[in-house]
Design a protein around this motif. Structure first.
Motif, short mmCIF file in Angstrom:
data_model
loop_
_atom_site.label_atom_id
_atom_site.label_comp_id
_atom_site.label_asym_id
_atom_site.label_seq_id
_atom_site.Cartn_x
_atom_site.Cartn_y
_atom_site.Cartn_z
N HIS A 20 -1.24 -12.52 5.78
CA HIS A 20 -0.36 -11.11 5.48
C HIS A 20 -1.72 -10.64 4.83
O HIS A 20 -1.81 -9.59 5.08
CB HIS A 20 0.69 -11.50 3.69
CG HIS A 20 1.74 -12.02 4.57
ND1 HIS A 20 2.77 -12.49 3.44
CD2 HIS A 20 2.42 -12.02 5.82
CE1 HIS A 20 3.74 -12.73 4.30
NE2 HIS A 20 3.70 -12.18 5.95
N GLY A 21 -3.01 -11.71 4.06
CA GLY A 21 -3.66 -10.85 4.08
C GLY A 21 -5.37 -10.43 4.56
O GLY A 21 -5.05 -9.23 4.79
N PRO A 22 -5.23 -11.24 6.34
CA PRO A 22 -6.62 -10.14 7.35
C PRO A 22 -5.62 -9.09 7.52
O PRO A 22 -6.44 -8.44 8.35
CB PRO A 22 -6.20 -11.55 7.99
CG PRO A 22 -6.77 -12.69 6.90
CD PRO A 22 -4.92 -13.15 6.58
N LEU A 23 -3.98 -9.53 8.52
CA LEU A 23 -3.61 -8.72 8.42
C LEU A 23 -3.64 -6.92 7.91
O LEU A 23 -3.79 -6.25 8.16
CB LEU A 23 -2.31 -9.09 9.23
CG LEU A 23 -0.92 -7.87 9.56
CD1 LEU A 23 -1.39 -8.28 11.05
CD2 LEU A 23 0.53 -8.24 9.74
N SER A 24 -3.05 -7.01 7.10
CA SER A 24 -3.01 -5.90 5.60
C SER A 24 -4.40 -5.66 5.92
O SER A 24 -4.41 -4.07 5.33
CB SER A 24 -2.80 -6.86 4.44
OG SER A 24 -1.51 -7.18 4.45
N HIS A 25 -5.17 -6.47 5.69
CA HIS A 25 -6.84 -5.86 5.63
C HIS A 25 -7.85 -4.88 7.18
O HIS A 25 -9.00 -4.55 7.22
CB HIS A 25 -7.99 -6.38 4.45
CG HIS A 25 -8.00 -6.21 3.48
ND1 HIS A 25 -6.81 -7.64 2.50
CD2 HIS A 25 -7.91 -6.06 2.45
CE1 HIS A 25 -6.64 -7.37 1.96
NE2 HIS A 25 -7.57 -6.26 1.55
N SER A 26 -6.64 -5.16 8.71
CA SER A 26 -7.48 -5.04 9.35
C SER A 26 -7.09 -2.98 10.36
O SER A 26 -6.74 -2.87 9.27
CB SER A 26 -6.44 -5.98 10.61
OG SER A 26 -5.36 -5.47 11.17
N PRO A 69 -3.63 -1.76 2.50
CA PRO A 69 -3.33 -3.02 1.85
C PRO A 69 -2.69 -3.97 0.88
O PRO A 69 -1.62 -4.57 1.16
CB PRO A 69 -5.12 -3.53 2.33
CG PRO A 69 -5.79 -2.53 1.75
CD PRO A 69 -5.15 -1.19 1.93
N CYS A 70 -2.67 -3.49 -0.09
CA CYS A 70 -2.46 -4.31 -1.23
C CYS A 70 -0.17 -3.92 -0.59
O CYS A 70 0.70 -4.69 -0.78
CB CYS A 70 -2.22 -3.90 -2.43
SG CYS A 70 -3.85 -3.93 -2.89
N PRO A 101 -9.13 -14.99 -3.56
CA PRO A 101 -9.54 -14.86 -2.78
C PRO A 101 -9.80 -13.73 -1.77
O PRO A 101 -10.37 -13.50 -0.54
CB PRO A 101 -9.36 -16.23 -1.01
CG PRO A 101 -8.13 -16.32 -1.85
CD PRO A 101 -7.63 -15.68 -2.68
N CYS A 102 -8.36 -12.40 -2.13
CA CYS A 102 -8.11 -11.18 -1.61
C CYS A 102 -9.36 -10.29 -2.13
O CYS A 102 -9.48 -9.98 -3.23
CB CYS A 102 -6.76 -10.61 -2.24
SG CYS A 102 -6.78 -8.94 -1.88
N PRO A 103 -9.89 -9.60 -1.07
CA PRO A 103 -11.74 -8.61 -1.16
C PRO A 103 -10.86 -7.21 -1.40
O PRO A 103 -11.49 -6.92 -2.90
CB PRO A 103 -11.48 -7.94 0.45
CG PRO A 103 -10.66 -8.90 0.83
CD PRO A 103 -10.40 -10.02 0.31
N SER A 104 -9.88 -7.54 -2.33
CA SER A 104 -9.36 -6.12 -3.08
C SER A 104 -8.54 -6.77 -4.19
O SER A 104 -8.18 -5.62 -4.96
CB SER A 104 -7.89 -5.38 -2.14
OG SER A 104 -7.88 -4.67 -0.35
N ALA A 105 -8.42 -7.47 -4.75
CA ALA A 105 -8.34 -7.81 -5.90
C ALA A 105 -9.32 -7.17 -6.69
O ALA A 105 -10.31 -7.25 -7.07
CB ALA A 105 -8.75 -9.00 -6.08
N GLY A 106 -8.73 -6.39 -7.81
CA GLY A 106 -8.90 -5.63 -8.46
C GLY A 106 -9.39 -4.23 -8.08
O GLY A 106 -10.26 -3.71 -8.99
#
Ligand code: ATP
Length: 220
Positions: free
Chosen positions: A73-79, A86-87, A176-181
């Protein structure tokens, strides 16, 4: 919110909120006359440097039953395939998996660690980005009553929960999510914090206002 014999799926993200919720739901079993079973679920978003192994170890040591679901879900949402925020996509996919796994486990209730400040932020997010006045409910029946989402931390503030997590020395699992914060929720949180500094009563008043709605003074 909880009845005798319930099988309750618990969304355990590894954050302070859901760890606090899991602790309380477990602890109260030792001093109340009803029985219920808890099944923690972690939806691993599939980033490198994830913490599902460490979380599983912690749950085993603490005596929690945990199911880890590995997803992309994480990589897919940021692709580039995703044109949404993405969130938004990641949260939608995660919710779907949580209900599917709860169903597999025979749980009709799903406990989520949303707290008072999440509920206030959601009111503002829904007004600003969905054009409606609504928020998350402490107890919410879904899919024609097939599932009930419960939010046992509805009346607990984020600051109290953080303090409780520190007092209990809960482990800190680094997201580890790059969108965290960097989410819209974070923007609203920052704005609200500035607003609260101008008057300490604002936070409580906004929370109370959600159960003191005067529809006759809203636009038709
Ligand atoms: N990856 C996940 N797996 C299972 N449940 C989750 C996951 N992410 C979030 N949840 C559930 O949704 C709730 C709200 O999600 P949110 O994104 O606010 O959590 P968080 O801030 O990452 O972690 P926490 O709320 O536990 O501190 C969590 O408290 C938890 O119950």
């Amino acid at each position: 919110m909880i009845a005798d014999g319930d099988r309750i799926a618990v969304g355990l993200s590894g954050g302070a909120d859901s760890l606090t919720m899991m602790w309380h739901l477990t602890e109260r079993l030792s001093r109340i006359p009803i029985r219920y079973e808890l099944f923690a679920i972690y939806i691993d978003p599939g980033f490198e440097n994830g913490f599902s192994g460490a979380l599983a170890e912690y749950c085993a040591k603490t005596g929690y039953t945990l199911r880890v679901d590995h997803t992309d879900h994480g990589p897919l949402s940021h692709s580039d395939h995703n044109r949404e925020n993405p969130c938004f996509l990641c949260a939608r996919l995660r919710r779907k998996r949580l209900f599917e796994i709860a169903d597999e486990l025979g749980c009709r209730k799903l406990a989520m660690g949303h707290h008072k400040d999440d509920i206030i932020e959601t009111l503002f997010l829904n007004m600003c980005y969905a054009g409606e006045i609504s928020t998350m409910l402490p107890r919410q029946s879904l899919f024609k009553g097939r599932f009930t989402v419960i939010r046992p931390l509805t009346h607990a503030g984020e600051d109290e929960i953080r303090q409780f997590a520190r007092d209990q020395a809960f482990p800190e699992f680094v997201n580890p999510c790059p969108s965290a914060g960097h989410s819209k929720r974070q923007e609203v949180k920052t704005l609200l914090k500035q607003f609260y500094r101008t008057n300490p009563k604002i936070r409580g008043n906004i929370f109370r206002a959600m159960s003191h709605v005067r529809p006759e003074y809203l636009l038709k």
